[in-house]
Motif scaffolding. Structure first.
Motif, mmCIF file in Angstrom:
data_model
loop_
_atom_site.group_PDB
_atom_site.id
_atom_site.type_symbol
_atom_site.label_atom_id
_atom_site.label_comp_id
_atom_site.label_asym_id
_atom_site.label_seq_id
_atom_site.Cartn_x
_atom_site.Cartn_y
_atom_site.Cartn_z
ATOM 1 N N LEU A 348 4.079 0.028 -7.506
ATOM 2 C CA LEU A 348 3.002 0.572 -6.671
ATOM 3 C C LEU A 348 1.711 0.724 -7.473
ATOM 4 C CD1 LEU A 348 4.952 3.272 -4.605
ATOM 5 C CD2 LEU A 348 4.211 1.008 -3.856
ATOM 6 N N PHE A 349 1.815 1.199 -8.706
ATOM 7 C CA PHE A 349 0.606 1.329 -9.532
ATOM 8 C C PHE A 349 0.055 -0.032 -9.950
ATOM 9 C CE2 PHE A 349 1.581 5.857 -10.056
ATOM 10 C CZ PHE A 349 0.303 6.374 -9.961
ATOM 11 N N PHE A 350 0.944 -0.973 -10.231
ATOM 12 C CA PHE A 350 0.486 -2.324 -10.524
ATOM 13 C C PHE A 350 -0.312 -2.890 -9.343
ATOM 14 C CE2 PHE A 350 3.986 -3.682 -13.788
ATOM 15 C CZ PHE A 350 3.392 -2.878 -14.735
ATOM 16 N N CYS A 351 0.195 -2.667 -8.144
ATOM 17 C CA CYS A 351 -0.499 -3.149 -6.942
ATOM 18 C C CYS A 351 -1.853 -2.462 -6.787
ATOM 19 C CB CYS A 351 0.352 -2.906 -5.706
ATOM 20 S SG CYS A 351 1.847 -3.930 -5.627
ATOM 21 N N ALA A 352 -1.886 -1.153 -7.040
ATOM 22 C CA ALA A 352 -3.156 -0.421 -6.938
ATOM 23 C C ALA A 352 -4.176 -0.977 -7.923
ATOM 24 C CB ALA A 352 -2.921 1.065 -7.196
ATOM 25 N N MET A 374 -4.506 -10.801 -0.019
ATOM 26 C CA MET A 374 -3.605 -10.519 -1.147
ATOM 27 C C MET A 374 -2.170 -10.342 -0.638
ATOM 28 S SD MET A 374 -5.968 -7.842 -3.380
ATOM 29 C CE MET A 374 -5.026 -8.089 -4.892
ATOM 30 N N PRO A 375 -1.587 -11.395 -0.062
ATOM 31 C CA PRO A 375 -0.268 -11.245 0.564
ATOM 32 C C PRO A 375 0.847 -10.884 -0.414
ATOM 33 C CG PRO A 375 -0.913 -13.566 0.452
ATOM 34 C CD PRO A 375 -2.116 -12.762 0.068
ATOM 35 N N VAL A 376 0.824 -11.451 -1.625
ATOM 36 C CA VAL A 376 1.890 -11.158 -2.597
ATOM 37 C C VAL A 376 1.819 -9.701 -3.042
ATOM 38 C CG1 VAL A 376 2.822 -11.719 -4.871
ATOM 39 C CG2 VAL A 376 1.964 -13.549 -3.397
ATOM 40 N N THR A 377 0.618 -9.237 -3.340
ATOM 41 C CA THR A 377 0.434 -7.865 -3.802
ATOM 42 C C THR A 377 0.861 -6.864 -2.732
ATOM 43 O OG1 THR A 377 -1.387 -8.491 -5.257
ATOM 44 C CG2 THR A 377 -1.259 -6.184 -4.611
ATOM 45 N N MET A 378 0.438 -7.095 -1.501
ATOM 46 C CA MET A 378 0.762 -6.135 -0.444
ATOM 47 C C MET A 378 2.229 -6.219 -0.028
ATOM 48 S SD MET A 378 -2.012 -4.614 -0.517
ATOM 49 C CE MET A 378 -1.386 -3.295 0.521
ATOM 50 N N ALA A 379 2.847 -7.407 -0.132
ATOM 51 C CA ALA A 379 4.281 -7.510 0.123
ATOM 52 C C ALA A 379 5.061 -6.746 -0.943
ATOM 53 C CB ALA A 379 4.709 -8.976 0.144
ATOM 54 N N ALA A 380 4.610 -6.837 -2.197
ATOM 55 C CA ALA A 380 5.240 -6.076 -3.279
ATOM 56 C C ALA A 380 5.097 -4.582 -3.030
ATOM 57 C CB ALA A 380 4.613 -6.457 -4.615
#
Length: 493
Positions: A348-352, A374-380
């Motif tokens: 979650l922090f990586f995505c943020a 950012m589909p990969v980031t938001m899917a993660a």
């Protein structure tokens, strides 16, 4: 000459410190500096896997490094709980380093050499804490961990960062000196020992009121566990760069806190003594309040990193509850949650951080529609959120299941309601973020954009790290057996 497990243990304790010196020496050459860091991470992970295999084979590994006085010494041993903490932290040190390469360069952060060097020193402190065989050793390296992470919290050098650093240092140092150190001194005089021992170290003749006071001092003194009211340092530290937030929330600092609480509950007091102390019930109420109140505060936060910080405070309450219940199922759930939460929260922090670096957005209200760019980031983010909530097929479902079994085993029915309500609150403050990112019409007509620039995914190094930790959330659900067996070994079953 073949390396014995004892030599491997020494290497795992000292390697990050040596790596820190090498990082400073290579500071003028960023590629070399980062290569040194990655090599140190890989060697460290190899050492710990070697120790794990030695433990599985029944090899007992212990080390006395330095004796100050009879019974007062720096000593270390390899046991299941320490192995879990050390393996998790070391693996995530490697992944965080990969992430940081992309993040720090893309964000054009200054003082990157200091960042990597302090990170390595902090990881060395984590290793010393993980394998410490007594409270004296734990306390010394608990303080070193605080001091080595202070430059990371105040990394930006702004007035806000300096203020956050003062709050961080002030709360953690004051609680450890006023409460933690006092509890250690009293324990030394009462029990005559500071060594961790299965079943606890206190005799049956020790006054229960004194033991209750000691337990309070220990729990409040280990403020890295972020139990209320000594939690404010955690959201304050969110001004730090995202890799530092990952360090604080998943790799080292807060996990060191709940790890120490677990060790104290299990090996200083013991399950039977904990169950007999009236103050244990008070601390359960306090931990439950931390779980719920932090979740309610998280719902109100528009800044994504601050929302995640309060989520961490809530999740740490789960681990503290398991430690205080101290029955077999609760301890398995609490131990497993250290790992499950680490993988989910670091994702979650990586995505943020990826959103900040790529889309230049830090507020939840700015993110509807971002999933299209950012589909990969938001899917993660979605998968990691499911793990925090405790939904299959993610690892968090296992730890929450065993915690629930522990609550039922202890017949603390009200805690079952707390855990279930908390999971519902997790849904409320986490799931709308990825859902709005992919389905903005459900939440807002505003779609995230970047002025004059099409939004894309995070830098390759950072995106790779996000994918690895996200995959970890799923793999830990499919293959939890090794972690489960180590967790069972802690309980002696």
């Amino acid at each position: 000459m073949s390396l014995t497990p004892e030599l491997i243990l020494q290497l795992s304790l000292l390697l990050p410190v040596l790596a820190s010196a090498a990082i400073v020496a290579a500071g003028g050459k960023p590629n070399l500096r980062e290569a040194v860091t990655i090599c140190a991470c890989l060697i460290q992970l190899y050492c710990l896997i070697h120790l794990y295999l030695a433990f599985k084979a029944g090899y007992s590994v212990a080390l006395v490094a330095w004796q100050l006085l009879p019974g007062l010494q720096f000593s270390f041993t390899v046991e299941p709980l320490g192995l879990i903490f050390a393996l998790t932290s070391s693996f995530l040190w490697l992944i965080t380093t990969l992430y940081a390469i992309g993040y720090m360069r893309s964000h054009k952060e200054e003082n990157q050499t200091r960042f990597y060097a302090c990170f390595a020193i902090a990881m060395s402190a984590v290793m010393f804490i993980a394998f410490a065989d007594n409270l004296f050793t734990v306390f010394v390296f608990y303080e070193i961990l605080t001091l080595s992470t202070y430059p990371l919290v105040s990394h930006a050098g702004t007035e806000q960062a300096k203020k956050a650093g003062r709050v961080y240092l002030g709360i953690l140092l004051s609680t450890s000196i006023v409460f933690f150190l006092l509890a250690i001194v009293i324990t030394w005089f009462v029990a005559g020992s500071l060594s961790f021992k299965v079943g606890g170290i206190f005799g049956s003749d020790v006054d229960s009121m004194l033991l209750s006071i000691l337990l309070l001092l220990f729990v409040f003194g280990v403020a890295k566990a972020a139990i209320m009211p000594f939690h404010r340092w955690l959201p304050a530290a969110m001004v730090a760069p995202t890799p530092v937030s990952a360090l604080l929330h998943a790799v080292a600092v807060v996990k060191a806190g709940v790890f120490i609480v677990l060790k104290i509950c299990l090996f200083i007091f013991g399950p039977d003594l904990l169950a007999s102390l009236p103050v244990t019930q008070f601390l359960l109420y306090l931990a439950a309040a931390s779980v719920l109140l932090a979740s309610l505060v998280a719902m109100q936060q528009d800044n994504l990193k601050v929302r995640l910080a309060y989520s961490t405070i809530s999740q740490l309450g789960y681990i503290t509850i398991g430690a205080l219940l101290a029955n077999s199922s609760a301890l398995v759930g609490s131990t497993m949650h250290i790992v499950m939460h680490a993988f989910a929260k670091i994702t979650l922090f990586f995505c943020a951080g990826a959103i900040l670096v790529t889309a230049h957005k830090s507020k939840v209200s700015e993110m509807p529609g971002l999933g299209r760019q950012m589909p990969v980031t938001m899917a993660a983010f979605f998968i990691a959120s499911l793990s925090i909530i405790g939904v299959p097929p993610t690892g968090g479902s296992w730890s929450k299941w065993f915690l629930l079994l522990g609550v039922l085993e202890a017949e603390q029915w009200w805690l079952m309601i707390v855990l279930m309500l908390s999971s519902l609150l997790n849904i409320v403050y986490l799931l709308p973020i990825p859902l709005a990112a992919f389905l903005p019409g459900l939440y807002s007509t505003k779609v995230a954009t970047v002025t004059g620039l099409a939004v894309k995914e995070a830098p390759a190094w950072s995106l790779m790290a996000i994918c690895i930790t996200t995959l970890g959330c799923i793999v830990l659900f499919i293959y939890p057996q090794a972690l489960y067996e180590l967790s069972l070994a802690i309980t002696g079953t």
